[in-house]
Every structure is written in C-alpha cells, then in structure tokens.
Design an enzyme around this catalytic site. Sequence first.
Site, PDB file in Angstrom:
ATOM      1  N   GLU A 173       4.562  -4.954   7.289  1.00 43.28           N
ATOM      2  CA  GLU A 173       3.836  -3.856   7.954  1.00 43.28           C
ATOM      3  C   GLU A 173       4.336  -3.560   9.357  1.00 43.28           C
ATOM      4  O   GLU A 173       4.358  -2.411   9.794  1.00 43.28           O
ATOM      5  CB  GLU A 173       2.324  -4.163   8.003  1.00 43.28           C
ATOM      6  CG  GLU A 173       1.615  -4.051   6.661  1.00 43.28           C
ATOM      7  CD  GLU A 173       1.691  -5.298   5.792  1.00 43.28           C
ATOM      8  OE1 GLU A 173       2.455  -6.227   6.145  1.00 43.28           O
ATOM      9  OE2 GLU A 173       0.988  -5.357   4.785  1.00 43.28           O
ATOM     10  N   ALA A 199       0.872  -1.171   0.000  1.00 45.51           N
ATOM     11  CA  ALA A 199       0.000   0.000   0.000  1.00 45.51           C
ATOM     12  C   ALA A 199       0.913   1.226   0.000  1.00 45.51           C
ATOM     13  O   ALA A 199       2.075   1.137   0.411  1.00 45.51           O
ATOM     14  CB  ALA A 199      -0.883  -0.017   1.232  1.00 45.51           C
ATOM     15  N   GLY A 210       0.599  -5.030   0.776  1.00 40.96           N
ATOM     16  CA  GLY A 210      -0.566  -5.097  -0.111  1.00 40.96           C
ATOM     17  C   GLY A 210      -0.286  -5.876  -1.394  1.00 40.96           C
ATOM     18  O   GLY A 210      -1.220  -6.392  -2.012  1.00 40.96           O
ATOM     19  N   GLU A 221      -0.779  -9.405  -0.428  1.00 44.40           N
ATOM     20  CA  GLU A 221      -2.211  -9.570  -0.164  1.00 44.40           C
ATOM     21  C   GLU A 221      -3.019  -9.616  -1.463  1.00 44.40           C
ATOM     22  O   GLU A 221      -3.947 -10.414  -1.614  1.00 44.40           O
ATOM     23  CB  GLU A 221      -2.698  -8.436   0.745  1.00 44.40           C
ATOM     24  CG  GLU A 221      -2.121  -8.571   2.155  1.00 44.40           C
ATOM     25  CD  GLU A 221      -2.364  -7.344   3.019  1.00 44.40           C
ATOM     26  OE1 GLU A 221      -2.041  -6.222   2.577  1.00 44.40           O
ATOM     27  OE2 GLU A 221      -2.869  -7.499   4.143  1.00 44.40           O
TER      28      GLU A 221
HETATM   29  N1  COA Z   1       4.613   3.162  -0.768  1.00 46.95           N
HETATM   30  C1  COA Z   1       5.003   4.332  -1.317  1.00 46.95           C
HETATM   31  N2  COA Z   1       6.134   4.472  -2.018  1.00 46.95           N
HETATM   32  C2  COA Z   1       6.900   3.376  -2.163  1.00 46.95           C
HETATM   33  C3  COA Z   1       6.558   2.135  -1.615  1.00 46.95           C
HETATM   34  C4  COA Z   1       5.348   2.051  -0.884  1.00 46.95           C
HETATM   35  N3  COA Z   1       4.922   0.899  -0.347  1.00 46.95           N
HETATM   36  N4  COA Z   1       7.528   1.243  -1.926  1.00 46.95           N
HETATM   37  C5  COA Z   1       8.454   1.913  -2.653  1.00 46.95           C
HETATM   38  N5  COA Z   1       8.067   3.210  -2.799  1.00 46.95           N
HETATM   39  C6  COA Z   1       8.762   4.280  -3.515  1.00 46.95           C
HETATM   40  C7  COA Z   1       9.983   4.788  -2.772  1.00 46.95           C
HETATM   41  O1  COA Z   1       9.614   5.729  -1.798  1.00 46.95           O
HETATM   42  C8  COA Z   1      10.775   5.393  -3.908  1.00 46.95           C
HETATM   43  O2  COA Z   1      10.195   6.627  -4.255  1.00 46.95           O
HETATM   44  P1  COA Z   1      11.114   7.931  -4.490  1.00 46.95           P
HETATM   45  O3  COA Z   1      12.006   7.538  -5.639  1.00 46.95           O
HETATM   46  O4  COA Z   1      10.135   9.001  -4.832  1.00 46.95           O
HETATM   47  O5  COA Z   1      11.870   8.129  -3.221  1.00 46.95           O
HETATM   48  C9  COA Z   1      10.501   4.439  -5.056  1.00 46.95           C
HETATM   49  O6  COA Z   1       9.280   3.756  -4.734  1.00 46.95           O
HETATM   50  C10 COA Z   1      11.580   3.388  -5.256  1.00 46.95           C
HETATM   51  O7  COA Z   1      11.757   2.687  -4.030  1.00 46.95           O
HETATM   52  P2  COA Z   1      13.192   2.526  -3.313  1.00 46.95           P
HETATM   53  O8  COA Z   1      12.951   2.293  -1.862  1.00 46.95           O
HETATM   54  O9  COA Z   1      14.099   3.650  -3.683  1.00 46.95           O
HETATM   55  O10 COA Z   1      13.707   1.187  -4.026  1.00 46.95           O
HETATM   56  P3  COA Z   1      14.754   0.143  -3.464  1.00 46.95           P
HETATM   57  O11 COA Z   1      15.064  -0.759  -4.593  1.00 46.95           O
HETATM   58  O12 COA Z   1      15.866   0.834  -2.766  1.00 46.95           O
HETATM   59  O13 COA Z   1      13.938  -0.692  -2.334  1.00 46.95           O
HETATM   60  C11 COA Z   1      12.043  -1.887  -1.446  1.00 46.95           C
HETATM   61  C12 COA Z   1      12.874  -1.496  -2.680  1.00 46.95           C
HETATM   62  C13 COA Z   1      10.819  -2.644  -1.913  1.00 46.95           C
HETATM   63  C14 COA Z   1      12.888  -2.770  -0.509  1.00 46.95           C
HETATM   64  C15 COA Z   1      11.639  -0.595  -0.684  1.00 46.95           C
HETATM   65  O14 COA Z   1      11.064   0.314  -1.627  1.00 46.95           O
HETATM   66  C16 COA Z   1      10.640  -0.829   0.405  1.00 46.95           C
HETATM   67  O15 COA Z   1      10.985  -1.315   1.458  1.00 46.95           O
HETATM   68  N6  COA Z   1       9.351  -0.426   0.179  1.00 46.95           N
HETATM   69  C17 COA Z   1       8.325  -0.477   1.142  1.00 46.95           C
HETATM   70  C18 COA Z   1       7.821  -1.870   1.306  1.00 46.95           C
HETATM   71  C19 COA Z   1       6.739  -1.934   2.375  1.00 46.95           C
HETATM   72  O16 COA Z   1       6.973  -1.705   3.549  1.00 46.95           O
HETATM   73  N7  COA Z   1       5.527  -2.289   1.945  1.00 46.95           N
HETATM   74  C20 COA Z   1       4.434  -2.499   2.820  1.00 46.95           C
HETATM   75  C21 COA Z   1       3.622  -1.292   2.958  1.00 46.95           C
HETATM   76  S1  COA Z   1       2.229  -1.698   3.982  1.00 46.95           S
END
Ligand code: COA
Length: 260
Positions: free
Chosen positions: A134, A66, A111, A114
């Site tokens: 989460e 999400a 999400g 999910e």
């Molecule tokens: N919501 C909003 N934005 C998200 C996102 C999310 N769940 N997951 C990734 N993004 C965004 C990042 O903020 C970044 O945006 P920006 O370039 O404007 O800063 C972009 O997507 C790329 O992500 P980034 O973190 O730079 O990529 P990465 O390869 O370094 O890492 C992940 C990848 C998946 C490990 C990392 O993005 C992450 O941990 N995301 C969140 C996962 C999460 O907790 N999901 C559950 C939410 S309930």
Amino acid sequence: MDFKNLWLRQAEGLGWITINRPDKLNALNRETIEELIQAFENWRHDEEVLAVILTGAGEKAFVAGADISELARLDESSGREYARRGQELTLIIENYPKPVLAVINGYALGGGTELAMACHLRLASETAKMGQPEVKLGLIPGFGGTQRLARLIGKGRALEVILSGRMVTASEALSWGLVNRVVPTERLMEEAENLAKEIIKNGPLALGLAIEAINRGLDRPLEEALEIEAEIFGQVCATEDAREGTAAFLEKRPPRFRGQ
Ligand code: COA
C-alpha cells in the site's frame, strides 16, 4: 444465490469459494467484498458445509489487493468507511465457527494478504507472493494488515514488510509463520482438500469452539485467557459430540459427530 464475482461449490462437507475476477487478478472491489460477506453468512448455519476453502480464479493470483480504481476515489470519510467494511469481512472470517482455509495460488497482495490472514489456515503455492504494497500507492493497509501482520509474524518483520512494500516469497512466508504450508502448484488444491477433509472428521462444535477460545484469549493476559479456555471447555463438555467422541474412543469405533 448467484454471485457476479464469486464461484461457489459445495461437495463432501466442504464449501469452496473462488474469487472470480481473473482479468483483474481477483482484486477486491466493493461488490466482491459484499458478495464474500453474503457467501460466508449463507453458509454459517448450513449443516452441509463444515469448512470453507477460499481461493482465487486463474493461475496468477489469489487476490492482488483492494481494487485500486476504487481506492483512487476515496476521501477521509469514504476511506474510513471502506476500511471498516473490509475489516468487517475479515472479522466475519476470523470468527467464523467453521475452519476457513486460504489457498494462496499466486499473488496475495494488500487486501489479498489481509484476507488470507483472517483465515484460520493458509496454504501457498511455491510461486505465491505475498505483501502489503500500500505505501507504494501512498496508502497504508486498511483491512487489518497493520494489526494482524504484526500479531502473526512479529512487529519487526511486519514493519519491514509494510514499510518496504516488497513482495515476500512463499518460502519466506513459511519461515515466518505467515503461511502454514507451501505446496507445489500442481498439488495445491489437492493438499488443501485433504487437509480440510482431515479437519472436518473432527467434532464440528469442537472446531468452532477451539477457534473461539484461541481468538478470545490471544490478546489477553494468560490467566484471563485460561479462564476463557476453561469456560469454553465446560461448554464443549456439555455437547452430545463430546459424549460421542469419547464413547467412540473407548468402544474402539469411529465417532459419528452430529454437531450437537
Ligand atoms: N486493483 C485493480 N486492478 C488490478 C489490481 C488491483 N489491486 N491488481 C491488478 N489489477 C489489474 C491490472 O490493472 C490489469 O488490468 P488491465 O489488464 O485492465 O490493465 C490486470 O489486473 C492484470 O494486472 P497486470 O499488472 O497487468 O499484471 P502483471 O502480471 O504485470 O503484474 C502485479 C501483477 C500483481 C505485480 C500487479 O498487477 C500489481 O502490482 N498490482 C497491484 C498490487 C497492489 O498494489 N495491491 C495492493 C492494493 S491496496
């Protein structure tokens, strides 16, 4: 209909939905959730779409969760409402009368896992990573993760995944039954398409009723669940497709199902 966050394509009996926010790793914001609901509803009665393939744009992610920028603003009542709307989307997919395949082409977190779990089948690339992170945000899964993960892989493993928040590799996901198949990245789309095409050769009403029988029976005692199966078996026997499928076998020819 044009969608801002989805890319839709229809070909050879298949409807393809690509969640298209690659710069945000296809994170599900509210608008994307609403568009997904709309896209599935648009194809519900479309005879040209016999199965749906759901995937994410770009090379990194199916759906990285999400949208955390929206989660950051939720309070008790808006949080409850947010979870309910996401859950509604997962229920629409889970009970969809046509097979829905998730093609997990990278991160499927929160999400994303999910959403994938609501689909009927899941194919993952070798590099896919799944999980419910989460708790790392001080939250819990809210689009069905606490419920479907335990049902799909068992309570012990679900607790490990949800409490640690760690990422699960594709091979772990396969060994747990969290995905049906793991495929080399370069062959992922082709394999999904081939599987979907094999499925849609079958009676379309039978596909929908098989999904219904499994979904309705799963959490009930066996005797009640078998009652449901018998009732639905009766319904399918009354269809033209059942007459056509059985006649075609006996006449040694391919069936021509009409979804009637
Ligand atoms: N919501 C909003 N934005 C998200 C996102 C999310 N769940 N997951 C990734 N993004 C965004 C990042 O903020 C970044 O945006 P920006 O370039 O404007 O800063 C972009 O997507 C790329 O992500 P980034 O973190 O730079 O990529 P990465 O390869 O370094 O890492 C992940 C990848 C998946 C490990 C990392 O993005 C992450 O941990 N995301 C969140 C996962 C999460 O907790 N999901 C559950 C939410 S309930």
